[in-house]
Motif scaffolding. Structure first.
Motif, PDB file in Angstrom:
ATOM      1  N   GLY A   8       0.493  -1.249   0.128  1.00 18.62           N
ATOM      2  CA  GLY A   8      -0.002  -0.160   0.204  1.00 18.62           C
ATOM      3  C   GLY A   8       0.822   1.184  -0.129  1.00 18.62           C
ATOM      4  O   GLY A   8       0.152   2.330   0.034  1.00 18.62           O
ATOM      5  N   GLY A   9       2.096   1.193   0.018  1.00 22.30           N
ATOM      6  CA  GLY A   9       2.988   2.391  -0.241  1.00 22.30           C
ATOM      7  C   GLY A   9       2.957   2.964  -1.479  1.00 22.30           C
ATOM      8  O   GLY A   9       2.274   2.477  -2.382  1.00 22.30           O
ATOM      9  N   GLY A  10       3.511   4.172  -1.517  1.00 16.61           N
ATOM     10  CA  GLY A  10       3.623   4.816  -2.883  1.00 16.61           C
ATOM     11  C   GLY A  10       3.772   6.262  -2.943  1.00 16.61           C
ATOM     12  O   GLY A  10       4.314   6.935  -1.634  1.00 16.61           O
ATOM     13  N   LEU A  11       3.446   6.996  -3.931  1.00 15.65           N
ATOM     14  CA  LEU A  11       3.738   8.374  -3.702  1.00 15.65           C
ATOM     15  C   LEU A  11       2.335   9.104  -3.747  1.00 15.65           C
ATOM     16  O   LEU A  11       1.476   8.852  -4.622  1.00 15.65           O
ATOM     17  N   VAL A  12       2.298  10.085  -2.923  1.00 22.40           N
ATOM     18  CA  VAL A  12       1.148  10.756  -2.769  1.00 22.40           C
ATOM     19  C   VAL A  12       1.741  12.267  -2.614  1.00 22.40           C
ATOM     20  O   VAL A  12       2.679  12.734  -2.186  1.00 22.40           O
ATOM     21  N   GLN A  13       0.759  13.198  -3.050  1.00 21.85           N
ATOM     22  CA  GLN A  13       0.933  14.705  -2.543  1.00 21.85           C
ATOM     23  C   GLN A  13       0.411  15.224  -1.273  1.00 21.85           C
ATOM     24  O   GLN A  13      -0.373  14.230  -0.452  1.00 21.85           O
ATOM     25  N   ARG A  19      -3.108   4.112   2.613  1.00 22.52           N
ATOM     26  CA  ARG A  19      -3.612   2.919   3.563  1.00 22.52           C
ATOM     27  C   ARG A  19      -2.383   1.805   3.212  1.00 22.52           C
ATOM     28  O   ARG A  19      -2.361   1.242   2.626  1.00 22.52           O
ATOM     29  N   LEU A  20      -1.972   1.445   4.434  1.00 19.63           N
ATOM     30  CA  LEU A  20      -0.909   0.382   4.519  1.00 19.63           C
ATOM     31  C   LEU A  20      -1.361  -0.731   5.257  1.00 19.63           C
ATOM     32  O   LEU A  20      -2.240  -0.555   5.986  1.00 19.63           O
ATOM     33  N   SER A  21      -1.165  -1.863   4.373  1.00 15.61           N
ATOM     34  CA  SER A  21      -1.609  -3.341   5.079  1.00 15.61           C
ATOM     35  C   SER A  21      -0.365  -3.835   5.291  1.00 15.61           C
ATOM     36  O   SER A  21       0.683  -3.837   4.912  1.00 15.61           O
ATOM     37  N   CYS A  22      -0.437  -4.773   6.466  1.00 15.96           N
ATOM     38  CA  CYS A  22       0.554  -5.576   6.833  1.00 15.96           C
ATOM     39  C   CYS A  22      -0.046  -6.873   7.161  1.00 15.96           C
ATOM     40  O   CYS A  22      -0.845  -7.270   7.916  1.00 15.96           O
ATOM     41  N   ALA A  23       0.240  -8.009   6.148  1.00 14.46           N
ATOM     42  CA  ALA A  23      -0.383  -9.482   6.179  1.00 14.46           C
ATOM     43  C   ALA A  23       0.534 -10.283   6.968  1.00 14.46           C
ATOM     44  O   ALA A  23       1.675 -10.402   6.495  1.00 14.46           O
ATOM     45  N   ALA A  24       0.245 -11.032   7.966  1.00 10.70           N
ATOM     46  CA  ALA A  24       1.052 -11.799   8.871  1.00 10.70           C
ATOM     47  C   ALA A  24       0.742 -13.201   8.462  1.00 10.70           C
ATOM     48  O   ALA A  24      -0.478 -13.595   8.332  1.00 10.70           O
ATOM     49  N   SER A  25       1.771 -14.099   8.456  1.00 11.38           N
ATOM     50  CA  SER A  25       1.547 -15.715   8.269  1.00 11.38           C
ATOM     51  C   SER A  25       2.681 -16.239   9.187  1.00 11.38           C
ATOM     52  O   SER A  25       3.572 -15.831   9.609  1.00 11.38           O
ATOM     53  N   GLY A  26       2.338 -17.521   9.321  1.00 10.35           N
ATOM     54  CA  GLY A  26       3.040 -18.454  10.065  1.00 10.35           C
ATOM     55  C   GLY A  26       2.862 -18.665  11.211  1.00 10.35           C
ATOM     56  O   GLY A  26       3.232 -19.645  11.700  1.00 10.35           O
ATOM     57  N   ARG A  27       2.129 -17.925  11.933  1.00 10.24           N
ATOM     58  CA  ARG A  27       1.576 -18.077  13.202  1.00 10.24           C
ATOM     59  C   ARG A  27       0.382 -16.973  13.423  1.00 10.24           C
ATOM     60  O   ARG A  27       0.161 -16.068  12.550  1.00 10.24           O
ATOM     61  N   THR A  28      -0.330 -17.228  14.472  1.00 12.86           N
ATOM     62  CA  THR A  28      -1.271 -16.176  14.993  1.00 12.86           C
ATOM     63  C   THR A  28      -0.835 -15.172  15.728  1.00 12.86           C
ATOM     64  O   THR A  28      -0.058 -15.573  16.733  1.00 12.86           O
ATOM     65  N   PHE A  29      -1.440 -13.690  15.316  1.00 17.56           N
ATOM     66  CA  PHE A  29      -0.546 -12.744  15.803  1.00 17.56           C
ATOM     67  C   PHE A  29      -1.920 -11.916  16.864  1.00 17.56           C
ATOM     68  O   PHE A  29      -1.543 -10.802  17.393  1.00 17.56           O
ATOM     69  N   THR A  77      -4.107  -9.464   9.972  1.00 13.24           N
ATOM     70  CA  THR A  77      -3.560  -8.361   9.096  1.00 13.24           C
ATOM     71  C   THR A  77      -3.786  -6.940   9.962  1.00 13.24           C
ATOM     72  O   THR A  77      -4.930  -6.896  10.814  1.00 13.24           O
ATOM     73  N   VAL A  78      -2.811  -6.397   9.887  1.00  7.61           N
ATOM     74  CA  VAL A  78      -2.764  -4.816  10.438  1.00  7.61           C
ATOM     75  C   VAL A  78      -2.765  -3.609   9.659  1.00  7.61           C
ATOM     76  O   VAL A  78      -2.066  -3.821   8.433  1.00  7.61           O
ATOM     77  N   TYR A  79      -3.445  -2.530   9.890  1.00 12.36           N
ATOM     78  CA  TYR A  79      -3.684  -1.446   8.677  1.00 12.36           C
ATOM     79  C   TYR A  79      -3.173  -0.183   9.385  1.00 12.36           C
ATOM     80  O   TYR A  79      -3.135  -0.155  10.596  1.00 12.36           O
ATOM     81  N   SER A  80      -2.528   0.769   8.661  1.00  7.24           N
ATOM     82  CA  SER A  80      -2.323   2.246   9.134  1.00  7.24           C
ATOM     83  C   SER A  80      -3.024   2.977   7.949  1.00  7.24           C
ATOM     84  O   SER A  80      -2.569   3.074   6.945  1.00  7.24           O
ATOM     85  N   GLN A  81      -4.140   3.503   8.490  1.00 11.88           N
ATOM     86  CA  GLN A  81      -4.753   4.453   7.636  1.00 11.88           C
ATOM     87  C   GLN A  81      -3.991   6.011   7.790  1.00 11.88           C
ATOM     88  O   GLN A  81      -4.053   6.399   8.979  1.00 11.88           O
ATOM     89  N   GLY A 117       9.296  -3.556   4.767  1.00  9.21           N
ATOM     90  CA  GLY A 117       9.152  -2.306   4.717  1.00  9.21           C
ATOM     91  C   GLY A 117       8.461  -1.882   3.443  1.00  9.21           C
ATOM     92  O   GLY A 117       8.401  -2.620   2.454  1.00  9.21           O
ATOM     93  N   ALA A 118       7.575  -0.702   3.482  1.00  8.55           N
ATOM     94  CA  ALA A 118       7.060  -0.054   2.284  1.00  8.55           C
ATOM     95  C   ALA A 118       7.351   1.207   2.259  1.00  8.55           C
ATOM     96  O   ALA A 118       7.393   1.948   3.115  1.00  8.55           O
ATOM     97  N   GLN A 119       7.740   1.884   0.951  1.00  8.35           N
ATOM     98  CA  GLN A 119       8.374   3.292   0.862  1.00  8.35           C
ATOM     99  C   GLN A 119       6.889   4.057   0.597  1.00  8.35           C
ATOM    100  O   GLN A 119       6.128   3.724   0.014  1.00  8.35           O
ATOM    101  N   VAL A 120       6.801   5.045   1.438  1.00 10.38           N
ATOM    102  CA  VAL A 120       5.701   6.254   1.336  1.00 10.38           C
ATOM    103  C   VAL A 120       6.753   7.535   1.206  1.00 10.38           C
ATOM    104  O   VAL A 120       7.289   8.027   1.812  1.00 10.38           O
TER     105      VAL A 120
END
Length: 124
Positions: A8-13, A19-29, A77-81, A117-120
């Motif tokens: 969900g990262g990117g370039l914005v004015q 909105r960033l998303s973070c999908a977790a796998s391998g265990r329950t968080f 999944t965790v998000y950051s708006q 990491g995701a670039q914003v």
């Protein structure tokens, strides 16, 4: 294998939203505190926001009122708006999980799982 994958990262004015998303796998968080951190070029990694298993949130003063952290435990999944973005929000954003603590923590050392990491980038 435990993985956290941001998207969900990117370039914005300036003034825009992402909105960033973070999908977790391998265990329950669902019992972990989940957090967002960021690191700008030449600066240390800094705390942005966190949410513990009880859905209590904690924000850095610099993003309070503009960013909102949320989580969907069913989707692991965790998000950051991120609203009203500013050029100084430009950074690589990382999600993290703290399985060793149950409280919200602003300290990177308390988190034992990290995404790549995701670039914003916010242009003026």
């Amino acid at each position: 294998q435990v993985q956290l994958v941001e998207s969900g990262g990117g370039l914005v004015q300036a003034g825009g939203s992402l909105r960033l998303s973070c999908a977790a796998s391998g265990r329950t968080f669902s019992n972990d505190a989940m957090g967002w951190f960021r690191q700008a070029p030449g600066k240390e990694r800094e705390f942005v926001a966190s949410m513990n298993w009880g859905m209590t949130t904690y924000y850095a003063d610099s993003v309070k009122g503009r960013f909102t952290i949320s989580r969907d435990n069913a989707k692991n999944t965790v998000y950051s708006q991120m609203n009203s973005l500013k050029p100084e929000d430009t950074a690589v954003y990382y999600c993290a999980a703290a399985s060793r603590v149950s409280y919200n923590s602003p300290h990177p050392g308390d988190y034992n799982y990290w995404g790549q990491g995701a670039q914003v980038t916010v242009s003026s």
